[in-house]
Design a protein around this motif. Structure first.
Motif, PDB file in Angstrom:
ATOM      1  N   SER A   1      -1.213   7.558  13.725  1.00  0.00           N
ATOM      2  CA  SER A   1      -1.877   8.498  14.625  1.00  0.00           C
ATOM      3  C   SER A   1      -1.258   9.882  14.460  1.00  0.00           C
ATOM      4  N   GLY A   2      -2.100  10.902  14.435  1.00  0.00           N
ATOM      5  CA  GLY A   2      -1.626  12.270  14.236  1.00  0.00           C
ATOM      6  C   GLY A   2      -1.538  12.671  12.784  1.00  0.00           C
ATOM      7  N   TYR A   3      -1.888  11.749  11.877  1.00  0.00           N
ATOM      8  CA  TYR A   3      -1.851  12.039  10.438  1.00  0.00           C
ATOM      9  C   TYR A   3      -3.181  11.612   9.812  1.00  0.00           C
ATOM     10  N   LEU A   4      -3.540  12.307   8.734  1.00  0.00           N
ATOM     11  CA  LEU A   4      -4.768  11.978   8.003  1.00  0.00           C
ATOM     12  C   LEU A   4      -4.395  11.315   6.678  1.00  0.00           C
ATOM     13  N   PRO A   5      -4.853  10.106   6.414  1.00  0.00           N
ATOM     14  CA  PRO A   5      -4.587   9.480   5.115  1.00  0.00           C
ATOM     15  C   PRO A   5      -5.361  10.201   4.004  1.00  0.00           C
ATOM     16  N   LEU A   6      -4.630  10.748   3.037  1.00  0.00           N
ATOM     17  CA  LEU A   6      -5.263  11.405   1.890  1.00  0.00           C
ATOM     18  C   LEU A   6      -5.568  10.412   0.776  1.00  0.00           C
ATOM     19  N   ALA A   7      -4.733   9.398   0.644  1.00  0.00           N
ATOM     20  CA  ALA A   7      -4.928   8.402  -0.411  1.00  0.00           C
ATOM     21  C   ALA A   7      -4.222   7.115  -0.006  1.00  0.00           C
ATOM     22  N   VAL A   8      -4.858   5.997  -0.283  1.00  0.00           N
ATOM     23  CA  VAL A   8      -4.268   4.682  -0.010  1.00  0.00           C
ATOM     24  C   VAL A   8      -4.507   3.813  -1.242  1.00  0.00           C
ATOM     25  N   HIS A   9      -3.442   3.455  -1.924  1.00  0.00           N
ATOM     26  CA  HIS A   9      -3.567   2.653  -3.140  1.00  0.00           C
ATOM     27  C   HIS A   9      -2.539   1.522  -3.150  1.00  0.00           C
ATOM     28  N   GLU A  10      -2.871   0.472  -3.870  1.00  0.00           N
ATOM     29  CA  GLU A  10      -1.982  -0.690  -3.963  1.00  0.00           C
ATOM     30  C   GLU A  10      -0.945  -0.493  -5.067  1.00  0.00           C
TER      31      GLU A  10
ATOM     32  N   LEU B   1       0.850  -1.185   0.000  1.00  0.00           N
ATOM     33  CA  LEU B   1       0.000   0.000   0.000  1.00  0.00           C
ATOM     34  C   LEU B   1       0.889   1.239   0.000  1.00  0.00           C
ATOM     35  N   ALA B   2       0.593   2.166  -0.907  1.00  0.00           N
ATOM     36  CA  ALA B   2       1.225   3.481  -0.901  1.00  0.00           C
ATOM     37  C   ALA B   2       0.274   4.426  -0.180  1.00  0.00           C
ATOM     38  N   VAL B   3       0.756   5.032   0.895  1.00  0.00           N
ATOM     39  CA  VAL B   3      -0.100   5.869   1.743  1.00  0.00           C
ATOM     40  C   VAL B   3       0.390   7.315   1.679  1.00  0.00           C
ATOM     41  N   VAL B   4      -0.477   8.203   1.206  1.00  0.00           N
ATOM     42  CA  VAL B   4      -0.183   9.637   1.164  1.00  0.00           C
ATOM     43  C   VAL B   4      -0.890  10.282   2.357  1.00  0.00           C
ATOM     44  N   LEU B   5      -0.133  11.032   3.166  1.00  0.00           N
ATOM     45  CA  LEU B   5      -0.645  11.519   4.456  1.00  0.00           C
ATOM     46  C   LEU B   5      -0.488  13.032   4.588  1.00  0.00           C
ATOM     47  N   GLN B   6      -1.333  13.575   5.436  1.00  0.00           N
ATOM     48  CA  GLN B   6      -1.223  14.981   5.826  1.00  0.00           C
ATOM     49  C   GLN B   6      -1.268  15.047   7.346  1.00  0.00           C
ATOM     50  N   LYS B   7      -0.447  15.934   7.922  1.00  0.00           N
ATOM     51  CA  LYS B   7      -0.437  16.078   9.369  1.00  0.00           C
ATOM     52  C   LYS B   7      -1.761  16.675   9.835  1.00  0.00           C
ATOM     53  N   GLU B   8      -2.276  16.153  10.917  1.00  0.00           N
ATOM     54  CA  GLU B   8      -3.510  16.725  11.459  1.00  0.00           C
ATOM     55  C   GLU B   8      -3.273  18.190  11.802  1.00  0.00           C
ATOM     56  N   GLY B   9      -4.167  19.051  11.296  1.00  0.00           N
ATOM     57  CA  GLY B   9      -4.024  20.483  11.530  1.00  0.00           C
ATOM     58  C   GLY B   9      -3.051  21.146  10.586  1.00  0.00           C
ATOM     59  N   GLY B  10      -2.439  20.388   9.684  1.00  0.00           N
ATOM     60  CA  GLY B  10      -1.492  20.963   8.740  1.00  0.00           C
ATOM     61  C   GLY B  10      -2.187  21.713   7.613  1.00  0.00           C
ATOM     62  N   GLU B  11      -1.397  22.487   6.861  1.00  0.00           N
ATOM     63  CA  GLU B  11      -1.931  23.239   5.732  1.00  0.00           C
ATOM     64  C   GLU B  11      -2.073  22.318   4.523  1.00  0.00           C
ATOM     65  N   ALA B  12      -3.164  22.542   3.762  1.00  0.00           N
ATOM     66  CA  ALA B  12      -3.419  21.712   2.584  1.00  0.00           C
ATOM     67  C   ALA B  12      -2.322  21.864   1.537  1.00  0.00           C
ATOM     68  N   GLU B  13      -1.642  23.059   1.525  1.00  0.00           N
ATOM     69  CA  GLU B  13      -0.626  23.310   0.502  1.00  0.00           C
ATOM     70  C   GLU B  13       0.711  22.643   0.830  1.00  0.00           C
ATOM     71  N   GLU B  14       0.874  22.162   2.046  1.00  0.00           N
ATOM     72  CA  GLU B  14       2.131  21.532   2.432  1.00  0.00           C
ATOM     73  C   GLU B  14       2.383  20.257   1.623  1.00  0.00           C
ATOM     74  N   GLU B  15       3.670  19.975   1.407  1.00  0.00           N
ATOM     75  CA  GLU B  15       4.007  18.727   0.713  1.00  0.00           C
ATOM     76  C   GLU B  15       3.557  17.556   1.575  1.00  0.00           C
TER      77      GLU B  15
END
Length: 698
Positions: free
Chosen positions: A223-232, A164-178
């Protein structure tokens, strides 16, 4: 096509790798055939995937190596490596798209038969509770999320495992962040096919894939991160071993070292789930350095899990092939003593239509017989729990001379063969790894027995591996004989492999790489001479693959001389039939059915005095020049007749046989629609045709 057009286009041959793709299409057609039982269609779809995995990890990987090395020379079929690679990727892409269309059709048909694959969102309350418990108790403890950032380099991604390739964003982080990125391996030591609980009165049998369960719970790993995308995704690496046999002090250790390197083989193919996140794809392509061989899959990656489905489903017999219990060979059924029977007659056994137990029982009796002095055997691929290994070990422990030639370089069976070699050595067997630079692919067993004042040789020669599992799935021929010439040649062959004997003049055998190609060419030319003199001339050759240019040219020459040539080639065929003046007397047919056609039988009319041979060798360059192979004549007229009947069944098949057209495509074999003949189903009735009173069918 005229001869001039063929010469100008360089297309008198079909490319080997493109021919293989056509073979895998024929396997796919079995998955698409509505006449094939539904669960067997799913199994064929699994075979398409496993075939493609091996092809890409070996053949396509080799072509990529040539391109990287700057090799631009055309092969004898007119392709440069770069041109062939581009053509292959295009053809494979089309095949994969068709494979997944077939998968969607099969799952719809399975749903109608009350067999369904569900996503987590489709589960009822009971099923969700059961799967949640399974995840937290069994799955979660073995998962390892692997982050990729400046301090943590990209982890090793094993070949042909689903991740699984998991793309994550930090909780409370900015949407524009890498975004952040991690990979999670789907555990290979857990079943990928999960059976879901059902109500006692429900007819539905439901399944879910392990990766779907993990994807639903992926947030528990970060924990502390939001999964934006999860793909095989899935990577296929170069699996071809490069072994320095000349410089290796210990071949076994050298192969073990190369097997470890296989994990780091260069990436050859990247498979990604449809809708894969572009940020994750950029990272993977940069890491694996793959541009062209990226396959976007509309469905679950790696359909080999479907091979497990028939065993998991409890359902109507109509969804599977009828069960088949192969009979014990008639010649041995009423006589417990193999040596007495074989002293009276040679015996031919046809697998899987007759059971493999006869061979195992013969070795067991030889191991226990106090009159047996020595047992010698070649092993190329054996099963995971082979009774033959135990019988050989028992024979050595009882004081018999046991010599076993174990081929350590049998691709993808190296680790298993290393384990067998060590077990046999521990039991006291003499274990030999074959000749430097050559794979030992010949299938032969020799038992030497003291009888009164003389030693007598009992020989088994086969077309297939000494493997009790594949003997239920592959069609192969085994010959038991006490013919003196075959026995003496068998002894000399083992001396050649284990010692320094090279000067023997073979009485019966033809051995590759010593003289097999020369012998086959002389047999083909002899047929041409018979045809030119107006005598009966015909060649029937049944094999797995035909790709050696010299052998193809010999067949072209015989056809031009007037010889009728019928080739039964399951897989790769580089010969192009139907070319005026060159191959218009040559037919090529392929049979893909319930069992894998694997036997090699060669028939030469010889002016009305037919000769029939069994062999371990296909007509490929590797078999004729880089392997120890064996071709054995059939002296017994009754057994010749049996083999001719087997060939005739294949030639008469008008249900599963496909004929190769001049274009390189395969078309359904012609035959009277009111008289269908399916050769494998006819062969199931072996006791009704193996010993008929009538003359040979050919």
């Amino acid at each position: 096509m005229t001869n001039l057009e063929i010469k100008e286009s360089g297309s008198r041959y079909i490319n080997r790798d493109l021919s293989w793709v056509e073979f895998n299409w024929r396997v796919l057609q079995e998955a698409q055939d509505p006449e094939t039982p539904l669960l067997e269609r799913a199994k064929f779809l699994s075979i398409v995937s496993s075939n493609l995995d091996e092809f890409i990890s070996v053949r396509v990987a080799g072509i990529q190596d040539q391109i990287r090395a700057g090799y631009t020379k055309k092969d004898f079929t007119g392709y440069t490596p770069a041109g062939l690679y581009k053509r292959l990727i295009g053809r494979i892409n089309k095949m994969v798209a068709a494979q997944y269309r077939t998968f969607r059709d099969i799952t719809k048909q399975l749903h109608k038969a009350n067999i369904q694959f569900l996503d987590y969102e489709d589960l009822n309350t009971t099923q969700r509770k059961a799967m949640d418990t399974y995840f937290h108790d069994i799955v979660f403890p073995v998962l390892t999320p692997m982050a990729v950032d400046q301090s943590r380099p990209f982890p090793l991604v094993h070949t042909q495992y689903v991740y699984l390739a998991v793309v994550l964003q930090k909780e409370g982080g900015e949407a524009e962040e890498e975004p952040y990125f991690a990979v999670v391996q789907i555990p290979s030591n857990l079943s990928r096919l999960l059976r879901l609980p059902r109500h006692s009165n429900s007819k539905k049998q439901s399944f879910m894939l392990l990766e779907e369960l993990i994807k639903h719970h992926i947030h528990t790993l970060f924990s502390g991160y939001l999964p934006l995308a999860v793909h095989e995704f899935r990577v296929t690496r170069n699996a071809d071993l490069t072994i320095d046999e000349e410089g290796a002090e210990d071949l076994l250790e050298e192969i073990e070292k190369e097997l470890r390197k296989r994990r780091w083989g260069a990436p050859v193919r990247l498979e990604i789930q449809k809708g894969f996140h572009p940020y994750a794809l950029d990272l993977l392509q940069e890491e694996f350095e793959i541009e062209e061989a990226v396959f976007e899959i509309d469905g679950p990656l790696d359909l080999t899990f479907l091979s497990k489905l028939p065993g998991e489903v409890k359902t109507s017999p109509k969804l599977k092939y009828p069960p088949f219990d192969p009979p014990y060979p008639q010649e041995f059924a009423n006589d417990e003593d193999f040596f007495t029977r074989l002293s009276q007659q040679d015996v031919l056994v046809y697998h899987p239509y007759e059971c493999f137990d006869a061979l195992t029982d013969f070795v067991v009796q030889a191991a226990e017989d106090p009159s047996v002095m020595a047992i010698k055997m070649t092993l190329y691929r054996v099963s995971g729990n082979s009774p033959l290994i135990q019988a050989l070990a028992d024979a050595a422990e009882s004081g018999k001379q046991v010599t076993v030639v174990v081929e350590l370089k049998a691709r993808f069976d190296e680790e298993r063969n290393i384990a067998w070699a060590r077990k046999l050595e521990k039991a006291g067997c003499h274990v030999v790894y074959g000749l430097v630079g050559l794979k030992t692919h010949a299938k032969i067993l020799l038992v030497v027995r003291q009888e009164e004042k003389d030693l007598k040789r009992y020989v088994h020669v086969g077309t297939g591996n000494y493997n009790d599992i594949t003997a239920r799935l592959y069609t192969d021929i085994g010959l038991f004989t006490t013919h003196p010439a075959i026995g003496e040649d068998a002894s000399e062959l083992f001396n050649l492999i284990t010692g320094y004997s090279h000067s023997h003049r073979w009485q019966a055998f033809t051995i590759s790489p010593l003289d097999m190609m020369d012998k086959l060419q002389s047999l083909i030319r002899r047929e041409a001479e018979h045809a030119a003199a107006g005598r009966p001339a015909r060649i029937i050759a049944k094999m797995n693959s035909l790709s050696n240019q010299e052998m193809i040219d010999e067949l072209y020459g015989a056809s031009a001389a007037g010889v009728q040539i019928d080739l039964i080639v399951r897989g790769v065929c580089c010969l192009r039939p139907g070319i005026e003046g060159l191959s218009d007397r040559i037919t090529v047919r392929s049979i893909v059915d319930r069992f894998l056609e694997h036997s090699r039988i060669y028939y030469f009319e010889n002016g009305g005095q037919p000769e029939v041979w069994l062999s371990s060798a296909d007509w490929m360059t590797r078999n004729l020049t880089r392997r120890v192979e064996l071709m054995c004549p059939i002296y017994d007229q009754g057994i010749q007749n049996m083999l001719m009947r087997i060939l005739q069944l294949s030639l008469d098949d008008n249900v599963k046989a496909k004929e190769l057209a001049t274009t390189g495509k395969y078309e359904k074999a012609e035959g009277h629609p009111s008289q269908p003949l399916r050769s494998q189903f006819a062969a199931l009735q072996i006791n009704s045709w193996k010993y008929p009173e009538s003359s040979p069918l050919i």
